[in-house]
Design a protein around this motif. Structure first.
Motif, mmCIF file in Angstrom:
data_model
loop_
_atom_site.group_PDB
_atom_site.id
_atom_site.type_symbol
_atom_site.label_atom_id
_atom_site.label_comp_id
_atom_site.label_asym_id
_atom_site.label_seq_id
_atom_site.Cartn_x
_atom_site.Cartn_y
_atom_site.Cartn_z
ATOM 1 N N MET A 1 0.844 -1.173 0.000
ATOM 2 C CA MET A 1 0.000 0.000 0.000
ATOM 3 C C MET A 1 0.891 1.238 0.000
ATOM 4 S SD MET A 1 -3.353 0.150 2.526
ATOM 5 C CE MET A 1 -2.397 -0.355 3.913
ATOM 6 N N ASP A 2 0.603 2.137 -0.893
ATOM 7 C CA ASP A 2 1.388 3.368 -1.035
ATOM 8 C C ASP A 2 0.525 4.551 -0.595
ATOM 9 O OD1 ASP A 2 3.120 5.391 -1.785
ATOM 10 O OD2 ASP A 2 2.816 5.117 -3.935
ATOM 11 N N ILE A 3 0.518 4.829 0.708
ATOM 12 C CA ILE A 3 -0.287 5.911 1.276
ATOM 13 C C ILE A 3 0.589 7.152 1.371
ATOM 14 C CG2 ILE A 3 -1.680 6.660 3.245
ATOM 15 C CD1 ILE A 3 -2.796 4.208 1.716
ATOM 16 N N ARG A 4 0.116 8.246 0.776
ATOM 17 C CA ARG A 4 0.893 9.487 0.741
ATOM 18 C C ARG A 4 0.148 10.605 1.465
ATOM 19 N NH1 ARG A 4 3.182 9.555 -5.457
ATOM 20 N NH2 ARG A 4 3.839 7.386 -5.478
ATOM 21 N N PRO A 5 0.595 10.968 2.668
ATOM 22 C CA PRO A 5 -0.088 12.030 3.421
ATOM 23 C C PRO A 5 0.089 13.401 2.764
ATOM 24 C CG PRO A 5 1.506 10.843 4.799
ATOM 25 C CD PRO A 5 1.686 10.367 3.406
ATOM 26 N N LEU A 6 -1.011 14.154 2.710
ATOM 27 C CA LEU A 6 -0.960 15.543 2.259
ATOM 28 C C LEU A 6 -1.051 16.490 3.443
ATOM 29 C CD1 LEU A 6 -3.166 15.335 -0.949
ATOM 30 C CD2 LEU A 6 -0.685 15.195 -0.742
ATOM 31 N N ASN A 7 -1.662 16.022 4.523
ATOM 32 C CA ASN A 7 -1.631 16.719 5.811
ATOM 33 C C ASN A 7 -1.922 15.679 6.892
ATOM 34 O OD1 ASN A 7 -4.461 16.455 6.018
ATOM 35 N ND2 ASN A 7 -4.854 18.517 5.265
ATOM 36 N N ASP A 8 -2.139 16.124 8.110
ATOM 37 C CA ASP A 8 -2.329 15.175 9.219
ATOM 38 C C ASP A 8 -3.599 14.336 9.105
ATOM 39 O OD1 ASP A 8 0.034 16.022 10.357
ATOM 40 O OD2 ASP A 8 -0.943 17.405 11.756
ATOM 41 N N SER A 9 -4.575 14.817 8.343
ATOM 42 C CA SER A 9 -5.850 14.115 8.307
ATOM 43 C C SER A 9 -6.275 13.640 6.915
ATOM 44 C CB SER A 9 -6.948 15.010 8.893
ATOM 45 O OG SER A 9 -7.072 16.186 8.126
ATOM 46 N N PHE A 10 -5.420 13.844 5.915
ATOM 47 C CA PHE A 10 -5.802 13.444 4.555
ATOM 48 C C PHE A 10 -4.604 12.871 3.821
ATOM 49 C CE2 PHE A 10 -6.689 13.840 0.075
ATOM 50 C CZ PHE A 10 -8.013 13.468 -0.009
ATOM 51 N N SER A 11 -4.825 11.705 3.215
ATOM 52 C CA SER A 11 -3.796 11.038 2.415
ATOM 53 C C SER A 11 -4.416 10.570 1.112
ATOM 54 C CB SER A 11 -3.233 9.822 3.157
ATOM 55 O OG SER A 11 -2.650 10.194 4.379
ATOM 56 N N VAL A 12 -3.550 10.338 0.133
ATOM 57 C CA VAL A 12 -3.985 9.791 -1.143
ATOM 58 C C VAL A 12 -3.215 8.512 -1.418
ATOM 59 C CG1 VAL A 12 -4.677 12.024 -2.088
ATOM 60 C CG2 VAL A 12 -2.356 11.196 -2.483
ATOM 61 N N ALA A 13 -3.757 7.723 -2.344
ATOM 62 C CA ALA A 13 -3.117 6.455 -2.679
ATOM 63 C C ALA A 13 -3.473 6.061 -4.100
ATOM 64 C CB ALA A 13 -3.599 5.358 -1.731
ATOM 65 N N PRO A 14 -2.585 5.297 -4.730
ATOM 66 C CA PRO A 14 -2.972 4.626 -5.970
ATOM 67 C C PRO A 14 -4.016 3.562 -5.632
ATOM 68 C CG PRO A 14 -0.585 4.623 -5.681
ATOM 69 C CD PRO A 14 -1.197 5.075 -4.390
ATOM 70 N N GLN A 15 -4.526 2.890 -6.638
ATOM 71 C CA GLN A 15 -5.578 1.890 -6.449
ATOM 72 C C GLN A 15 -5.315 1.015 -5.227
ATOM 73 O OE1 GLN A 15 -8.560 1.194 -8.308
ATOM 74 N NE2 GLN A 15 -8.883 -0.003 -6.452
ATOM 75 N N LEU A 16 -6.286 0.938 -4.361
ATOM 76 C CA LEU A 16 -6.228 0.068 -3.198
ATOM 77 C C LEU A 16 -6.924 -1.246 -3.520
ATOM 78 C CD1 LEU A 16 -7.129 2.750 -0.518
ATOM 79 C CD2 LEU A 16 -4.888 1.711 -0.890
ATOM 80 N N MET A 17 -6.614 -2.235 -2.737
ATOM 81 C CA MET A 17 -7.249 -3.542 -2.879
ATOM 82 C C MET A 17 -8.190 -3.736 -1.686
ATOM 83 S SD MET A 17 -5.825 -4.304 -5.641
ATOM 84 C CE MET A 17 -6.141 -6.004 -5.995
ATOM 85 N N PRO A 18 -9.237 -4.529 -1.841
ATOM 86 C CA PRO A 18 -10.143 -4.745 -0.715
ATOM 87 C C PRO A 18 -9.424 -5.216 0.550
ATOM 88 C CG PRO A 18 -11.136 -5.568 -2.724
ATOM 89 C CD PRO A 18 -9.710 -5.172 -3.069
ATOM 90 N N ASP A 19 -8.382 -6.015 0.391
ATOM 91 C CA ASP A 19 -7.634 -6.521 1.549
ATOM 92 C C ASP A 19 -6.882 -5.421 2.297
ATOM 93 O OD1 ASP A 19 -8.518 -8.995 0.711
ATOM 94 O OD2 ASP A 19 -6.567 -9.664 -0.028
ATOM 95 N N ASP A 20 -6.658 -4.277 1.662
ATOM 96 C CA ASP A 20 -5.931 -3.173 2.288
ATOM 97 C C ASP A 20 -6.767 -2.414 3.319
ATOM 98 O OD1 ASP A 20 -3.699 -3.594 0.612
ATOM 99 O OD2 ASP A 20 -4.458 -2.185 -0.894
#
Length: 143
Positions: A1-20
């Motif tokens: 999982m590639d989670i990229r925080p933009l601030n303390d309460s919001f992050s973005v990611a490429p396609q996630l999988m249900p298992d994530d």
């Protein structure tokens, strides 16, 4: 999982999988926003399946599909409402995370300084400096 925080309460990611999604919940995430239209995904990754997995993990799920060339202010407002309405951290995803990062930038227009928005995007690996004028225009339109 590639989670990229933009601030303390919001992050973005490429396609996630249900298992994530259980891992996201364990990390304290409360809301998952899908910015990827179903037409881009196989059935097992379409919004309905992701919503089931999100709800099973205890996450709120928001489906706000964005087609880059057809992004609307309705998309921006829905993103802003989902962020503001969450009772904790939010993760938004799309194919690469870029559309979700753009949606966050536009949703924050007027609430954050444009320079700070662009810096946050850059720190997360999204070189979107060219959006500064659009962020300012959205901020002006909201005043």
């Amino acid at each position: 999982m590639d989670i990229r925080p933009l601030n303390d309460s919001f992050s973005v990611a490429p396609q996630l999988m249900p298992d994530d999604l259980a891992q996201l919940a364990e990390r304290g995430v409360k809301t998952l926003i899908c910015n990827r239209p179903d037409m881009e995904n196989p059935p097992q990754l379409q919004a309905a399946q992701m919503q089931i997995a999100a709800e099973q993990a205890g996450l709120d799920f928001v489906f706000n599909p964005v087609v880059g060339s057809a992004m609307t202010m309705e998309n921006v407002e829905e993103q802003a409402e989902a962020i503001a309405g969450s009772d904790g951290p939010v993760v938004a995803y799309c194919a690469s995370g870029t559309r979700s990062a753009v949606m966050w930038a536009f949703a924050m227009a007027g609430d954050m300084d444009t320079g700070d928005i662009v810096k946050a995007l850059s720190a997360a690996g999204y070189q979107l400096d060219h959006l500064a004028g659009q962020i300012d225009a959205i901020a002006d339109a909201r005043d």
